[in-house]
Design a protein around this motif. Structure first.
Motif, short mmCIF file in Angstrom:
data_model
loop_
_atom_site.label_atom_id
_atom_site.label_comp_id
_atom_site.label_asym_id
_atom_site.label_seq_id
_atom_site.Cartn_x
_atom_site.Cartn_y
_atom_site.Cartn_z
N ILE A 15 0.83 -1.20 0.00
CA ILE A 15 0.00 0.00 0.00
C ILE A 15 0.86 1.25 0.00
O ILE A 15 0.64 2.18 -0.79
N TRP A 16 1.87 1.31 0.88
CA TRP A 16 2.72 2.50 0.94
C TRP A 16 3.58 2.61 -0.31
O TRP A 16 3.87 3.71 -0.77
N GLY A 17 4.00 1.49 -0.89
CA GLY A 17 4.69 1.55 -2.16
C GLY A 17 3.80 2.10 -3.25
O GLY A 17 4.24 2.85 -4.13
N GLY A 18 2.50 1.75 -3.18
CA GLY A 18 1.54 2.24 -4.16
C GLY A 18 1.24 3.73 -4.03
O GLY A 18 0.79 4.36 -4.99
N SER A 19 1.49 4.31 -2.85
CA SER A 19 1.20 5.74 -2.67
C SER A 19 2.01 6.59 -3.64
O SER A 19 1.52 7.61 -4.15
N PHE A 20 3.24 6.18 -3.93
CA PHE A 20 4.08 6.94 -4.86
C PHE A 20 3.58 6.79 -6.30
O PHE A 20 3.70 7.71 -7.10
N LEU A 21 3.00 5.64 -6.59
CA LEU A 21 2.38 5.42 -7.89
C LEU A 21 1.20 6.37 -8.08
O LEU A 21 1.08 7.04 -9.12
N LEU A 81 6.09 17.95 -0.33
CA LEU A 81 7.38 17.84 -1.00
C LEU A 81 7.41 16.63 -1.94
O LEU A 81 7.94 16.72 -3.06
N PHE A 82 6.86 15.52 -1.50
CA PHE A 82 6.81 14.35 -2.38
C PHE A 82 5.88 14.59 -3.57
O PHE A 82 6.14 14.11 -4.68
N ALA A 83 4.78 15.33 -3.34
CA ALA A 83 3.87 15.63 -4.45
C ALA A 83 4.57 16.51 -5.49
O ALA A 83 4.39 16.32 -6.70
N TYR A 84 5.35 17.47 -5.01
CA TYR A 84 6.13 18.30 -5.94
C TYR A 84 7.13 17.44 -6.72
O TYR A 84 7.24 17.55 -7.95
N ALA A 85 7.82 16.55 -6.02
CA ALA A 85 8.81 15.70 -6.67
C ALA A 85 8.16 14.72 -7.64
O ALA A 85 8.76 14.36 -8.66
N ALA A 86 6.94 14.29 -7.35
CA ALA A 86 6.25 13.30 -8.19
C ALA A 86 5.90 13.85 -9.56
O ALA A 86 5.58 13.08 -10.48
N GLN A 87 5.98 15.16 -9.74
CA GLN A 87 5.74 15.74 -11.06
C GLN A 87 6.89 15.44 -12.02
O GLN A 87 6.72 15.54 -13.24
N THR A 88 8.04 15.04 -11.46
CA THR A 88 9.24 14.80 -12.27
C THR A 88 9.80 13.40 -12.09
O THR A 88 10.10 12.71 -13.06
N LEU A 89 9.94 12.96 -10.85
CA LEU A 89 10.58 11.69 -10.56
C LEU A 89 9.62 10.52 -10.74
O LEU A 89 8.42 10.67 -10.56
N ASN A 90 10.18 9.35 -11.04
CA ASN A 90 9.32 8.18 -11.16
C ASN A 90 9.02 7.61 -9.77
O ASN A 90 9.64 7.97 -8.77
N ALA A 91 8.04 6.70 -9.72
CA ALA A 91 7.57 6.17 -8.44
C ALA A 91 8.65 5.41 -7.69
O ALA A 91 8.75 5.49 -6.47
#
Length: 297
Positions: A15-21, A81-91
């Motif tokens: 589940i937590w791994g999926g949050s980045f997805l 901060l993770f949401a900002y990074a998720a615009q560029t970085l992969n999961a």
């Protein structure tokens, strides 16, 4: 560890791994502020529903300062901060960088509380930092100069988790469920003023809305319940092993669902970061297995 606890551990890591997805799917449309406001709001509403069902009353005003501190450093700041990074970085990269939180926690504890650092912990920090350097530098085809700020933001998100961990050591004794519930409502309030300044970029698709709902309800609300159940069943030290499983699922979901490449730097960087985290936390799979066998005997 019983089979049921091990299954919960795997579910929590998945589940937590999926949050980045889910963040990766929705971040560019919602933008960081709206994405996280919806995330913490859905999580807070989910926890409120559970609290009403279990007849758990939240003493929010009694511990309001505590909830706002936890809500800021354990939810609002790192999530943004993770949401900002998720615009560029992969999961997968986001999940790996998230696993540096225990390293930051040990370093902050040394500065904040003068907690001693063993030679093994210092070695772990060096190894972990080397893993981050590998992620940043060895595969220019997937990670370039334009990702330096997102990577820095992800590390600062993990740093924020380290602050929250050290704060809770001397924080008021509040039940775990109340900590999760109260801090989510505090995070809702923290993020709310940002909405006029960081608007949504486009109208979200139904798939993106589904990702945000899953991010809040499943990856935040349900995940907290699983985590606290694990802490109760197997203790905080054993529950910490989820830290080492989250990147595995982050990489897996990114590869299977978003078709993200798994480069050489991803594999080597993951091994180094997780090895460094194990050294810092003192976690040893062999020692834990021997302890379980001794307890069983």
């Amino acid at each position: 560890m019983t089979a049921a606890s091990f299954f919960r551990l795997l579910c929590l890591a998945a589940i937590w791994g999926g949050s980045f997805l889910f963040m990766r799917v929705a971040a560019n449309t919602f933008g960081p502020a709206y994405l996280i406001e919806f995330r913490v709001a859905f999580a807070a509403i989910s926890l409120l529903s559970i609290a009403l069902y279990l007849k758990k009353k939240l003493a929010f005003t009694k511990h309001i300062k505590h909830f706002f501190i936890i809500g800021l450093f354990n939810s609002a700041v790192p999530f943004l901060l993770f949401a900002y990074a998720a615009q560029t970085l992969n999961a997968s990269t986001l999940a790996i960088l998230n696993s540096t939180a225990p390293i930051w926690g040990a370093l902050i504890g040394f500065v904040w509380y003068r907690s001693p650092l063993t030679a093994k912990a210092i070695l772990g920090m060096v190894v972990g930092i080397s893993g981050v350097a590998v992620l940043v530098g060895l595969d220019s085809s997937t990670i370039g100069k334009e990702t330096i700020f997102p990577i820095g933001a992800s590390l600062m998100a993990s740093f924020s988790y380290g602050i929250a961990t050290n704060y809770t050591k001397n924080a008021p004794q509040v039940p775990a469920f109340d900590n999760a519930h109260g801090s989510m409502w505090a995070a809702v309030i923290w993020v709310l003023p940002l909405l006029p300044f960081l608007p949504m970029r486009a109208d979200p698709s139904s798939f993106e809305w589904s990702s945000v709902v899953a991010l809040g309800v499943v990856c935040t609300g349900l995940a907290y319940l699983l985590y606290f159940r694990l802490v109760s069943d197997i203790g905080p030290a054993s529950a910490l092993t989820v830290t080492f499983l989250v990147p595995v699922f982050g990489i897996l979901w990114g590869y299977l669902i978003l078709d993200e490449p798994i480069g050489f730097n991803t594999i080597i960087g993951t091994i180094l970061v997780l090895s460094g985290t194990m050294l810092v936390t003192g976690f040893s799979p062999a020692a834990m297995l021997a302890k379980r066998k001794a307890n069983a005997a």
